[in-house]
Motif scaffolding. Sequence first.
Motif, mmCIF file in Angstrom:
data_model
loop_
_atom_site.group_PDB
_atom_site.id
_atom_site.type_symbol
_atom_site.label_atom_id
_atom_site.label_comp_id
_atom_site.label_asym_id
_atom_site.label_seq_id
_atom_site.Cartn_x
_atom_site.Cartn_y
_atom_site.Cartn_z
ATOM 1 N N THR A 272 -37.053 -0.121 23.682
ATOM 2 C CA THR A 272 -37.408 -1.549 24.242
ATOM 3 C C THR A 272 -38.182 -1.475 25.527
ATOM 4 N N VAL B 31 -47.683 6.238 21.633
ATOM 5 C CA VAL B 31 -48.713 6.864 20.711
ATOM 6 C C VAL B 31 -49.081 8.267 21.192
ATOM 7 N N ASP C 77 -37.536 7.934 20.119
ATOM 8 C CA ASP C 77 -38.893 7.906 19.644
ATOM 9 C C ASP C 77 -39.097 6.347 19.677
ATOM 10 N N GLN C 78 -38.035 5.497 19.616
ATOM 11 C CA GLN C 78 -38.310 4.005 19.618
ATOM 12 C C GLN C 78 -37.367 3.313 20.703
ATOM 13 N N TYR D 222 -40.703 -0.664 20.719
ATOM 14 C CA TYR D 222 -42.062 -0.018 21.094
ATOM 15 C C TYR D 222 -41.952 1.539 20.780
ATOM 16 N N ARG D 223 -43.182 2.086 20.573
ATOM 17 C CA ARG D 223 -43.305 3.446 20.339
ATOM 18 C C ARG D 223 -44.723 4.064 21.231
ATOM 19 N N ALA E 49 -46.289 -1.930 20.225
ATOM 20 C CA ALA E 49 -45.076 -2.536 19.438
ATOM 21 C C ALA E 49 -45.077 -1.962 18.049
ATOM 22 N N THR E 50 -43.805 -1.899 17.418
ATOM 23 C CA THR E 50 -43.431 -1.531 16.085
ATOM 24 C C THR E 50 -43.084 -3.242 15.751
ATOM 25 N N ASP E 51 -42.849 -3.023 14.349
ATOM 26 C CA ASP E 51 -42.551 -4.452 13.878
ATOM 27 C C ASP E 51 -41.064 -4.639 13.758
ATOM 28 N N GLU E 52 -40.335 -3.845 14.508
ATOM 29 C CA GLU E 52 -38.716 -3.847 14.499
ATOM 30 C C GLU E 52 -38.221 -4.512 15.499
ATOM 31 N N ARG F 267 -38.261 -6.462 21.139
ATOM 32 C CA ARG F 267 -39.037 -5.780 20.073
ATOM 33 C C ARG F 267 -39.044 -4.325 20.471
#
Lengths: 230, 230
Positions: free
Chosen positions: B161, B213, B158-159, B210-211, B194-197, B208
Motif C-alpha cells: 500500500t 514497474v 511485490d505489492q 500498488y506495484r 495501482a493494481t486492482d486489488e 489499494r
Amino acid sequence: MTSSASISLAVSTVIFALRTDERGVSSVWLPLVRRIREPHLDCWALPGGPVDAAESLESSARRNLLETTQLEPAYLEQLYAFGDVDRSPDRRVVSIVYWALVRADEAERVTAGENVRWFAADALPELAFDHNVIVDYALWRLRTKMEYSRIAQAFLGDQFTLAELRGVYEAVLQKPLDPANFRRQMESSGDVVATDEVVTGGRHRPPRLYRYVGDVQLVDAGPLTPRIPA
Amino acid sequence: MTSSASISLAVSTVIFALRTDERGVSSVWLPLVRRIREPHLDCWALPGGPVDAAESLESSARRNLLETTQLEPAYLEQLYAFGDVDRSPDRRVVSIVYWALVRADEAERVTAGENVRWFAADALPELAFDHNVIVDYALWRLRTKMEYSRIAQAFLGDQFTLAELRGVYEAVLQKPLDPANFRRQMESSGDVVATDEVVTGGRHRPPRLYRYVGDVQLVDAGPLTPRIPA
DNA sequence: GCAAAAGTGTTATTCTTACACCCATGT
DNA sequence: ACATGGGTGTAAGAATAACACTTTTGC
C-alpha cells in the motif's frame, strides 16, 4: 583454497580538463598513456600503477599522477573499484579508480609526446582493458555532479567572470545556458561572491570578477569529507 | 620496493533492514558479527572476508553474506574502497565495501545469536577497525539515494500500500511525510502503478495495492548499470 | 553610432507545501 | 454514529525557464 595474495591491486585515474578546439568550442578532454608492455601493448590506457604497501589509495593515485603526467589535480575523488575476474587477460587485477579535475593552465604541464596524448572524452579510440567503460562512467559522474555541486570550481583559477564559469558548465553539460538565469542561480547559491574588480581590455563591457567562498574540497568527495549538515 | 602482494584484499557489506520497535516506530537496523580473532577480538564488526581469486568483488560480497548471515539481499551496490595504511593494526588491508538492502521477511533469516546481532543504525557501539565511519557513510548514501531514486522498492514485497511505501521513506528519512503529497509524487513519478486489488480486513477503509514497474536494479548501482537516457 | 557581451526586469509555468475536506470501513 | 486511516481538492509560495530590455565598453 586460493589466497587473496594472488590478486594484484592497482590504482588508475581518469583526469579531466577542458580544452578549446580551433573553432572556439570548449569540451572535456583527458590524457592517456600508451602501454609499453603486454597485455594490450601500444594501446592507449588510463595512467595508473600498483599500490605501494606503505601509502594510502589516494596518495598512490596522487603520486602516480605526478610521475606519469606531471599533474597535481585541483580535485580528486574515488570513482569505483573494478574487479571482474577477466578484466585483464593474464592475471587478476583489482583497480581502484579515481577521477581528477585539473585547471587549463595546470593541464599544460602534460608533456604530450609519443607516449602521452590528450583525447576528447566523447571520441575515444578503443582502450586497453575495460578502460572505455571506466571513462564513460567517470564522465557520467562528472556531468551528474556538475548539476548539484560546486565542482566547476576545480576547473577555474581563484577569480573568474560569470561568463567563464558558465563556459565550464556549458562545456561539461554540452548545452547552452541562459546567461541571465545562470547569473541569478549562482548568486543565490551563496557559493560565489562578486569581488570589486572587473576585467578591462575586452572588446565589450568589462565583466566583474567573482570568487568561490571556501575550498573546492567542500564538495562531497567520499566518506572522509565532512557531511554537509541539514 | 614493496610489492602489492603484501596487501590483503577483503570485501565487507553494510546490510540495512527496517525494523519496528515495541512502540511501533520503524527505523534502520543492521546485523553485525562478533570478531572471533585478533585484532579487535570480541568487537562487533561488519560481515566480510577475503576475496577469492576466482570470483568477482560482487560475487564475493554475495557469497560472504550468505555464509555469515544467510541473507540474499534485494539490492546490492558497491559503496567505497577503504584503504588507509593504518586501518588495521597489524597488516595492510584494503576493503571493498558494499551496501545491501533486505526486506523485513528476508531479515528474519538472520539467526541472531551469540555471534550475530541486530543493531539500530543510529545507536551503534564502538565497532572494530574503521567500521563506524563506514556505516555512517553507508547510512548517508542510503538517505541521500532515497530522495531521488526508487530504492525503497528493495525494502518491500511485490505489492504494497502507499502507506507502507510512505512508512519506508519515513523510517529512513526520519521525518513525517504528507500522505496526500506523497501519493501524488509517487503516482506522477511513473515508477509505481495501482493494481486492482485492495487490502481487506483492516480497521478502516481498505487501501489499494500498488506495484513497482520494472526491477529494483533499475536504480543506478554503478558502472555496469545501464545509464538512464536523457 | 554600432556591435556585442554584461547585467536587470518581467512574466508564464511548473514544482512544492500546507491543509481543508470527503470516503469507506470496523466497531 | 463515529473514529480512523484512505484518498481528493485547492491555493499559496518557491523554483525554473523564456525572453525583452537596458548598460557599457571597443571600434
